[in-house]
Each structure stands twice: as C-alpha cells, then as structure tokens.
Design a protein around this motif. Sequence first.
Motif, PDB file in Angstrom:
ATOM      1  N   PRO A   1       1.257  -1.408   0.106  1.00  8.75           N
ATOM      2  CA  PRO A   1      -0.318  -0.059   0.150  1.00  8.75           C
ATOM      3  C   PRO A   1       1.088   1.578   0.365  1.00  8.75           C
ATOM      4  CG  PRO A   1      -0.253  -0.944   2.377  1.00  8.75           C
ATOM      5  CD  PRO A   1       0.658  -1.373   0.687  1.00  8.75           C
ATOM      6  N   THR A   2       2.469   1.083   0.345  1.00  8.35           N
ATOM      7  CA  THR A   2       3.082   2.251   0.244  1.00  8.35           C
ATOM      8  C   THR A   2       3.039   3.622  -0.998  1.00  8.35           C
ATOM      9  OG1 THR A   2       4.406   0.761   1.500  1.00  8.35           O
ATOM     10  CG2 THR A   2       5.642   2.761   0.945  1.00  8.35           C
ATOM     11  N   GLN A   3       3.082   4.617  -0.688  1.00  7.90           N
ATOM     12  CA  GLN A   3       2.313   5.229  -1.702  1.00  7.90           C
ATOM     13  C   GLN A   3       4.429   5.500  -2.253  1.00  7.90           C
ATOM     14  OE1 GLN A   3       0.159   7.710  -2.723  1.00  7.90           O
ATOM     15  NE2 GLN A   3      -1.208   6.083  -1.340  1.00  7.90           N
ATOM     16  N   VAL A   4       4.383   5.769  -4.041  1.00  8.90           N
ATOM     17  CA  VAL A   4       5.569   5.865  -4.404  1.00  8.90           C
ATOM     18  C   VAL A   4       5.162   7.942  -4.125  1.00  8.90           C
ATOM     19  CG1 VAL A   4       6.742   6.637  -6.255  1.00  8.90           C
ATOM     20  CG2 VAL A   4       5.216   4.902  -5.836  1.00  8.90           C
ATOM     21  N   PRO A   5       6.577   8.283  -3.610  1.00  9.47           N
ATOM     22  CA  PRO A   5       6.517   9.823  -3.749  1.00  9.47           C
ATOM     23  C   PRO A   5       6.634  10.477  -4.974  1.00  9.47           C
ATOM     24  CG  PRO A   5       9.114   9.090  -2.479  1.00  9.47           C
ATOM     25  CD  PRO A   5       8.047   7.820  -2.964  1.00  9.47           C
ATOM     26  N   ARG A   6       6.131  11.941  -4.709  1.00  8.01           N
ATOM     27  CA  ARG A   6       5.665  13.120  -5.734  1.00  8.01           C
ATOM     28  C   ARG A   6       6.700  12.581  -7.031  1.00  8.01           C
ATOM     29  NH1 ARG A   6       2.193  16.648  -7.997  1.00  8.01           N
ATOM     30  NH2 ARG A   6      -0.239  15.620  -6.957  1.00  8.01           N
TER      31      ARG A   6
ATOM     32  N   LEU B   1       9.608   1.519 -18.542  1.00  8.42           N
ATOM     33  CA  LEU B   1      11.075   0.677 -17.603  1.00  8.42           C
ATOM     34  C   LEU B   1      12.007   2.226 -16.969  1.00  8.42           C
ATOM     35  CD1 LEU B   1      11.790  -0.121 -21.325  1.00  8.42           C
ATOM     36  CD2 LEU B   1      12.239  -1.462 -19.826  1.00  8.42           C
ATOM     37  N   ALA B   2      11.210   2.951 -17.248  1.00  6.20           N
ATOM     38  CA  ALA B   2      11.554   4.187 -16.653  1.00  6.20           C
ATOM     39  C   ALA B   2      11.398   3.935 -15.101  1.00  6.20           C
ATOM     40  CB  ALA B   2      10.912   6.012 -16.618  1.00  6.20           C
ATOM     41  N   ALA B   3       9.588   3.255 -14.899  1.00  3.25           N
ATOM     42  CA  ALA B   3       9.406   3.189 -12.893  1.00  3.25           C
ATOM     43  C   ALA B   3      10.120   1.745 -12.951  1.00  3.25           C
ATOM     44  CB  ALA B   3       8.083   2.573 -13.134  1.00  3.25           C
ATOM     45  N   GLN B   4      10.309   0.534 -13.698  1.00  2.00           N
ATOM     46  CA  GLN B   4      11.267  -0.239 -13.047  1.00  2.00           C
ATOM     47  C   GLN B   4      12.964   0.378 -12.751  1.00  2.00           C
ATOM     48  OE1 GLN B   4      10.340  -3.182 -13.336  1.00  2.00           O
ATOM     49  NE2 GLN B   4      12.373  -3.839 -11.700  1.00  2.00           N
ATOM     50  N   SER B   5      13.364   1.350 -13.394  1.00  2.00           N
ATOM     51  CA  SER B   5      14.443   1.833 -12.906  1.00  2.00           C
ATOM     52  C   SER B   5      14.944   3.205 -11.793  1.00  2.00           C
ATOM     53  CB  SER B   5      15.232   2.890 -14.203  1.00  2.00           C
ATOM     54  OG  SER B   5      14.696   4.262 -14.328  1.00  2.00           O
ATOM     55  N   LEU B   6      13.822   2.832 -11.175  1.00  2.00           N
ATOM     56  CA  LEU B   6      13.453   3.843  -8.985  1.00  2.00           C
ATOM     57  C   LEU B   6      12.491   3.015  -9.309  1.00  2.00           C
ATOM     58  CD1 LEU B   6      12.440   7.515 -11.385  1.00  2.00           C
ATOM     59  CD2 LEU B   6      14.321   6.421 -10.252  1.00  2.00           C
ATOM     60  N   GLY B   7      13.102   1.474  -8.931  1.00  2.00           N
ATOM     61  CA  GLY B   7      12.871   0.789  -8.482  1.00  2.00           C
ATOM     62  C   GLY B   7      10.657   0.078  -7.783  1.00  2.00           C
ATOM     63  N   VAL B   8      10.333   0.886  -9.203  1.00  2.00           N
ATOM     64  CA  VAL B   8       8.669   1.305  -9.017  1.00  2.00           C
ATOM     65  C   VAL B   8       8.053   0.224  -9.654  1.00  2.00           C
ATOM     66  CG1 VAL B   8       6.556   2.456  -9.247  1.00  2.00           C
ATOM     67  CG2 VAL B   8       8.514   3.390  -8.438  1.00  2.00           C
TER      68      VAL B   8
ATOM     69  N   ARG C   1     -10.759  12.743 -26.219  1.00  2.00           N
ATOM     70  CA  ARG C   1      -9.718  11.292 -25.752  1.00  2.00           C
ATOM     71  C   ARG C   1     -10.314  10.340 -25.753  1.00  2.00           C
ATOM     72  NH1 ARG C   1      -5.560  13.347 -26.514  1.00  2.00           N
ATOM     73  NH2 ARG C   1      -3.859  12.274 -25.316  1.00  2.00           N
ATOM     74  N   ARG C   2      -9.275   9.640 -26.208  1.00  2.00           N
ATOM     75  CA  ARG C   2      -9.628   7.926 -26.341  1.00  2.00           C
ATOM     76  C   ARG C   2      -8.420   7.173 -25.254  1.00  2.00           C
ATOM     77  NH1 ARG C   2     -13.519   9.963 -27.992  1.00  2.00           N
ATOM     78  NH2 ARG C   2     -13.982   9.747 -30.158  1.00  2.00           N
ATOM     79  N   VAL C   3      -9.305   6.599 -24.069  1.00  2.00           N
ATOM     80  CA  VAL C   3      -8.285   5.377 -23.388  1.00  2.00           C
ATOM     81  C   VAL C   3      -7.600   4.935 -23.816  1.00  2.00           C
ATOM     82  CG1 VAL C   3      -8.565   3.988 -20.841  1.00  2.00           C
ATOM     83  CG2 VAL C   3      -9.832   6.039 -21.680  1.00  2.00           C
ATOM     84  N   VAL C   4      -6.456   4.423 -23.943  1.00  3.74           N
ATOM     85  CA  VAL C   4      -5.645   3.244 -24.389  1.00  3.74           C
ATOM     86  C   VAL C   4      -5.647   2.466 -23.195  1.00  3.74           C
ATOM     87  CG1 VAL C   4      -3.352   2.812 -25.516  1.00  3.74           C
ATOM     88  CG2 VAL C   4      -3.960   5.241 -26.259  1.00  3.74           C
ATOM     89  N   CYS C   5      -4.865   2.560 -22.081  1.00  2.58           N
ATOM     90  CA  CYS C   5      -4.984   1.710 -21.777  1.00  2.58           C
ATOM     91  C   CYS C   5      -4.773   2.488 -20.080  1.00  2.58           C
ATOM     92  CB  CYS C   5      -4.100   1.063 -21.706  1.00  2.58           C
ATOM     93  SG  CYS C   5      -2.085   0.478 -21.165  1.00  2.58           S
ATOM     94  N   ALA C   6      -3.901   1.437 -18.752  1.00  2.40           N
ATOM     95  CA  ALA C   6      -4.184   1.862 -17.515  1.00  2.40           C
ATOM     96  C   ALA C   6      -2.736   1.378 -17.208  1.00  2.40           C
ATOM     97  CB  ALA C   6      -5.454   1.731 -16.526  1.00  2.40           C
ATOM     98  N   ILE C   7      -1.991   1.750 -16.065  1.00  2.80           N
ATOM     99  CA  ILE C   7      -0.721   1.348 -15.656  1.00  2.80           C
ATOM    100  C   ILE C   7      -1.138   1.610 -14.337  1.00  2.80           C
ATOM    101  CG2 ILE C   7       1.597   1.750 -15.534  1.00  2.80           C
ATOM    102  CD1 ILE C   7       1.384   3.454 -18.155  1.00  2.80           C
ATOM    103  N   SER C   8      -1.449   0.451 -13.522  1.00  4.60           N
ATOM    104  CA  SER C   8      -1.479   0.673 -12.281  1.00  4.60           C
ATOM    105  C   SER C   8       0.559   0.404 -11.320  1.00  4.60           C
ATOM    106  CB  SER C   8      -2.309  -0.652 -11.619  1.00  4.60           C
ATOM    107  OG  SER C   8      -3.751  -0.046 -11.564  1.00  4.60           O
ATOM    108  N   PHE C   9       0.496   1.192 -10.819  1.00  4.71           N
ATOM    109  CA  PHE C   9       1.863   1.432 -10.060  1.00  4.71           C
ATOM    110  C   PHE C   9       2.037   1.626  -8.449  1.00  4.71           C
ATOM    111  CE2 PHE C   9       2.877   5.900  -9.786  1.00  4.71           C
ATOM    112  CZ  PHE C   9       1.757   6.710 -10.748  1.00  4.71           C
ATOM    113  N   GLY C  10       3.139   0.775  -8.407  1.00  5.19           N
ATOM    114  CA  GLY C  10       3.330   1.197  -6.558  1.00  5.19           C
ATOM    115  C   GLY C  10       4.848  -0.112  -5.941  1.00  5.19           C
ATOM    116  N   TYR C  11       4.685  -0.502  -5.161  1.00  5.43           N
ATOM    117  CA  TYR C  11       6.481  -1.762  -5.005  1.00  5.43           C
ATOM    118  C   TYR C  11       5.978  -3.036  -4.552  1.00  5.43           C
ATOM    119  CZ  TYR C  11       8.299   3.043  -3.511  1.00  5.43           C
ATOM    120  OH  TYR C  11       8.661   4.333  -4.565  1.00  5.43           O
ATOM    121  N   SER C  12       6.408  -3.519  -5.755  1.00  2.58           N
ATOM    122  CA  SER C  12       5.848  -4.881  -5.081  1.00  2.58           C
ATOM    123  C   SER C  12       6.018  -5.326  -3.976  1.00  2.58           C
ATOM    124  CB  SER C  12       6.796  -5.556  -5.978  1.00  2.58           C
ATOM    125  OG  SER C  12       6.594  -6.727  -6.379  1.00  2.58           O
ATOM    126  N   ASP C  13       4.644  -6.504  -3.741  1.00  2.00           N
ATOM    127  CA  ASP C  13       4.053  -7.316  -2.334  1.00  2.00           C
ATOM    128  C   ASP C  13       4.789  -8.195  -3.409  1.00  2.00           C
ATOM    129  OD1 ASP C  13       4.153  -9.229  -1.106  1.00  2.00           O
ATOM    130  OD2 ASP C  13       1.711  -9.023  -0.842  1.00  2.00           O
TER     131      ASP C  13
END
Length: 230
Positions: free
Chosen positions: A28-33, A162-169, A194-206
């Motif tokens: 549940p930990t928030q990723v810092p802004r 990939l940017a997220a992965q590089s920052l541990g997200v 606007r047309r919705v392409v997809c979502a990306i859920s993100f955070g820290y992996s359990d």
Amino acid sequence: MTDTGIAAADVSLSELLEARISCRAFLPTQVPRGVIERILELAQQTPSWCNTQPWQVAITEGEGTDRFRSGLSEYVLANPQEPDFDFPRDYRGEHRLRRRECAMQLYSSVGIAAGDRAASAEQTMKNFTLFGAPHVAIVTTHESLGTYGAVDCGLYVETFLLAAQSLGVATIPQAALAGSSRFIHDFFSLAEDRRVVCAISFGYSDVENPVNGFRTTREAVENVAQWVSR
Ligand SMILES: Cc1cc2nc3c(=O)[nH]c(=O)nc-3n(C[C@H](O)[C@H](O)[C@H](O)COP(=O)(O)O)c2cc1C
C-alpha cells in the motif's frame, strides 16, 4: 541518489528489460510525488509520429486512488465493457496458445485449478481494484490521430514501465480498465475527444506474494524475424 531521494540503480537497458514484469500484488506504500514526476519526465522522451506526443496521463494518489478503485469496482459490475478501441476479436493459433500459457501460469501461481471459472473470474476482478496498487495512470490519445496515436501511446506505456523499473517502482499495464472508458471520462473529467488506450497501475511490489513469482516466456527470435539478404 537522485533528487527524489531514491537510489537510482545504475542498470543497463538489458537488465531493465529482463527484470521488468507485470506486478499483480502491490504494497500500500505511496510512491513519493517526486519519483512519479521523474517517471513522467523520462516517459516524455518517447518518440511519436511527427512528434505529436498524443499521450495525456491522468494519475491518482492517496484517497484519489481509493475513490477510483471503489467507483470502478462498482461500475464494472453494473455496466458492459465499452472500450474506445476494439478489444481483440479473437485469439487464434499461436496467440491463443500464448494467451493460455500465461493465464495458466497466473492461475497456478495463486493455486487456481484449470477450469475453475469462479476463481479465475475473481482473479480477473482484481484488475478493477488495481491489484492493491496505490496509484493508477490512465493513458489517453486524441481521437483524430487514430491507430497511430494509439501506437505512440503504446510506446509511451513501455517507456513509463522501464522508467518506473529503473526507480524501483513496479507496474502493470491494464487494457482491462479501457473497457470502462465512460467511468474514466467522468472520473477525470476527460474531454470527449480523448480515447482511453490503457491504464498502468503502479507502486511497490509485494515480492512475497506468489502471484509476482512467475515469469512469462517469449518466442525465439528466429520465429518472429524474417531476413532478406540478397
Ligand atoms: C497493452 C497491455 C495491456 C495489458 N492488460 C492487462 C490486463 O488488463 N490485466 C492483466 O492482468 N495484465 C495485462 N497486461 C499484462 C500482460 O499480461 C503481460 O505484459 C504479459 O503477459 C507479459 O508478461 P510480463 O509483463 O510479466 O512480461 C497487459 C499488457 C499490455 C502490454
């Protein structure tokens, strides 16, 4: 250290590509802004046709994510899927086999027996609670740019991952949410063009959760690449 206070791993592209997976259980930990802003900054490097940069991204954090999650979960139970871009018409041949393999890997990682439709439907519903992620990013394109606008957004999604992965997200791209375009438009007050392409859920992996423990396979290069040498 980066200015976000997170140690930036000095990793190569090949390491990032090999390490990234779709995460289906988050802490549940928030990723810092600041970290999210850095991901967005890096994702802006994505190329696009004529440099149109058609992507726009709507992001939730804190109670915004909770409100989105609960609203979406209710919405999907009461409404049919109406994506802005047609979902695949059919999965045949190798596509069917690969789809089935990754579904089986997913289900067996969480102890769902083959053919247990109730349990697999329950697992699918976890898409709409964002697999517990503290954030979701909705990627949209402009209707006038058609297929190639969506292609550009697809590239954006990969750069984001990939940017997220590089920052541990940890991340998961989710087309499942695109079926609720109406809800998403209303929730974020998106313009009608606007047309919705997809979502990306993100955070820290359990990382302890077995659902994050399997690795999908890839076809051998010789089966996807065609050469002409003379
Ligand atoms: C555009 C796109 C949409 C996806 N939609 C979903 C989704 O709705 N739900 C889900 O669980 N996974 C979704 N995925 C994740 C894929 O299942 C995953 O990328 C694929 O099986 C390869 O596994 P990997 O990401 O762990 O390498 C999506 C991936 C992409 C690229």
